[in-house]
Design an enzyme around this catalytic site. Structure first.
Site, PDB file in Angstrom:
ATOM      1  N   PRO A   2       0.913  -1.192   0.058  1.00 13.01           N
ATOM      2  CA  PRO A   2       0.115  -0.078   0.069  1.00 13.01           C
ATOM      3  C   PRO A   2       1.072   1.349   0.011  1.00 13.01           C
ATOM      4  O   PRO A   2       1.865   1.270   0.574  1.00 13.01           O
ATOM      5  CB  PRO A   2      -0.737  -0.226   1.321  1.00 13.01           C
ATOM      6  CG  PRO A   2      -0.883  -1.661   1.513  1.00 13.01           C
ATOM      7  CD  PRO A   2       0.538  -2.272   1.156  1.00 13.01           C
ATOM      8  N   GLU A   3       0.533   2.210  -0.720  1.00  9.05           N
ATOM      9  CA  GLU A   3       1.056   3.472  -0.878  1.00  9.05           C
ATOM     10  C   GLU A   3       0.512   4.588  -0.021  1.00  9.05           C
ATOM     11  O   GLU A   3      -0.394   4.407   0.644  1.00  9.05           O
ATOM     12  CB  GLU A   3       1.298   3.815  -2.485  1.00  9.05           C
ATOM     13  CG  GLU A   3       1.845   2.669  -3.291  1.00  9.05           C
ATOM     14  CD  GLU A   3       2.588   3.008  -4.417  1.00  9.05           C
ATOM     15  OE1 GLU A   3       2.964   4.352  -4.509  1.00  9.05           O
ATOM     16  OE2 GLU A   3       2.670   2.343  -5.261  1.00  9.05           O
ATOM     17  N   LYS A  51       3.943   5.654   5.231  1.00 10.59           N
ATOM     18  CA  LYS A  51       3.277   4.175   4.978  1.00 10.59           C
ATOM     19  C   LYS A  51       2.905   4.016   6.354  1.00 10.59           C
ATOM     20  O   LYS A  51       2.480   2.816   6.433  1.00 10.59           O
ATOM     21  CB  LYS A  51       3.986   3.288   4.316  1.00 10.59           C
ATOM     22  CG  LYS A  51       4.196   3.730   2.738  1.00 10.59           C
ATOM     23  CD  LYS A  51       4.903   2.881   2.040  1.00 10.59           C
ATOM     24  CE  LYS A  51       5.258   3.123   0.547  1.00 10.59           C
ATOM     25  NZ  LYS A  51       5.969   2.423  -0.066  1.00 10.59           N
ATOM     26  N   ASN A 165       5.746   1.732  -5.372  1.00 12.06           N
ATOM     27  CA  ASN A 165       6.229   1.269  -6.679  1.00 12.06           C
ATOM     28  C   ASN A 165       5.345   1.711  -7.797  1.00 12.06           C
ATOM     29  O   ASN A 165       5.856   2.199  -9.017  1.00 12.06           O
ATOM     30  CB  ASN A 165       6.247  -0.302  -6.674  1.00 12.06           C
ATOM     31  CG  ASN A 165       7.454  -0.682  -7.673  1.00 12.06           C
ATOM     32  OD1 ASN A 165       8.387  -0.170  -7.716  1.00 12.06           O
ATOM     33  ND2 ASN A 165       7.072  -1.645  -8.608  1.00 12.06           N
ATOM     34  N   ARG A 238      11.787  -4.745  -8.067  1.00 12.54           N
ATOM     35  CA  ARG A 238      10.638  -4.353  -8.025  1.00 12.54           C
ATOM     36  C   ARG A 238      10.314  -4.037  -9.679  1.00 12.54           C
ATOM     37  O   ARG A 238      11.094  -3.447 -10.176  1.00 12.54           O
ATOM     38  CB  ARG A 238      10.094  -3.209  -7.164  1.00 12.54           C
ATOM     39  CG  ARG A 238      10.374  -3.590  -5.921  1.00 12.54           C
ATOM     40  CD  ARG A 238      10.063  -2.452  -4.839  1.00 12.54           C
ATOM     41  NE  ARG A 238      10.207  -2.548  -3.431  1.00 12.54           N
ATOM     42  CZ  ARG A 238      10.249  -1.693  -2.619  1.00 12.54           C
ATOM     43  NH1 ARG A 238       9.612  -0.464  -2.941  1.00 12.54           N
ATOM     44  NH2 ARG A 238      10.321  -1.845  -1.425  1.00 12.54           N
TER      45      ARG A 238
END
Length: 252
Positions: A2-3, A51, A165, A238
């Site tokens: 989660p961002e 975060k 990401n 990633r």
């Protein structure tokens, strides 16, 4: 993972459900804090920091959690069926007379003194969605290592907090640079801070999963700007996505 926008939404959900109310149920299902009892205490607020989630509780306590890859907090009404995951995935339960918040798959969960919060979030750079947002400091942090690839610099939470990401790739697309371009070579680098801020601000009030995406997860599909096929490659283990025509710079 989660961002920042998702964490902001989660904090708002928890704050609305719990803040100003007294806990009638408390269950922290991690060995270190399994005997902690928060019942009878009032939840003061729930605040996102990058975060991280900080639930501040009467008596100078903070419940710190991080969603990591697949963690989630869900809020339920009385007698509502819990659907956030299997029972063995529950790590925390905070209940008031009106609502119950349940934390699933929380890889980070700890109870600490509110005065010690800096121990867990003090390393973070300016929070893109926080009240203390400082673009000048964020830019200075990013440029401290001018040879570092733009994508890597963006997701380093010590530089600025909240980009993951997805927004790494999306921010690079907005500034027309590949994620591998050394940040010191980016013309007008202040653009990257502005773009990241704009992206998170635009998405923080959208329902989960309804982000407007230009390149992330769209490998081989046409670029919305020029029509060229979007490309993907790993960056620091990633996936990164970019348009080979619109974005300049090295490609891994």
């Amino acid at each position: 993972m989660p961002e920042g926008d998702t964490v902001w939404q989660t904090a708002r959900l928890l704050h609305t459900a719990l803040a100003g109310r007294t806990l009638v149920r408390s269950d922290l299902r991690v060995p270190r804090f399994a005997t902690a009892d928060l019942t009878g205490r009032t939840v003061l607020d729930v605040t996102p920091r990058g975060k991280h989630l900080l639930a501040r509780i009467e008596g100078g306590l903070t419940l710190h959690s991080h969603l990591r890859m697949d963690g989630a907090w869900k809020v339920y009404a009385p007698r509502e069926r819990w659907r956030g995951g299997a029972g063995h995935q529950i790590r925390a339960i905070l209940g008031t007379a009106e609502r119950t918040a349940v934390g699933y798959r929380l890889q980070v969960l700890e109870l600490l003194r509110t005065s010690e919060e800096e121990r867990v979030v003090g390393h973070l750079g300016p929070d893109l969605l926080g009240p203390g947002w400082d673009p000048a400091t964020a830019l200075r942090n990013l440029l401290a290592d001018p040879a570092r690839p733009l994508g890597e610099a963006l997701i380093d939470q010590r530089n600025l907090a909240g980009v993951g990401n997805i927004f790494k790739s999306e921010t690079c697309f907005l500034v027309r640079a590949t994620p591998w371009l050394p940040i010191g070579e980016l013309p007008a680098p202040e653009r990257v801070v502005t773009a990241a801020k704009r992206l998170l601000e635009a998405n923080r009030t959208r329902p989960g999963g309804s982000r407007t995406i230009s390149v992330y997860g769209r490998a081989s599909r046409p670029c919305p700007r020029c029509g060229a096929p979007i490309r993907t490659a790993d960056q620091d283990d990633r996936p990164a996505y970019w348009c080979p025509r619109c974005q300049s710079g090295p490609t891994h």
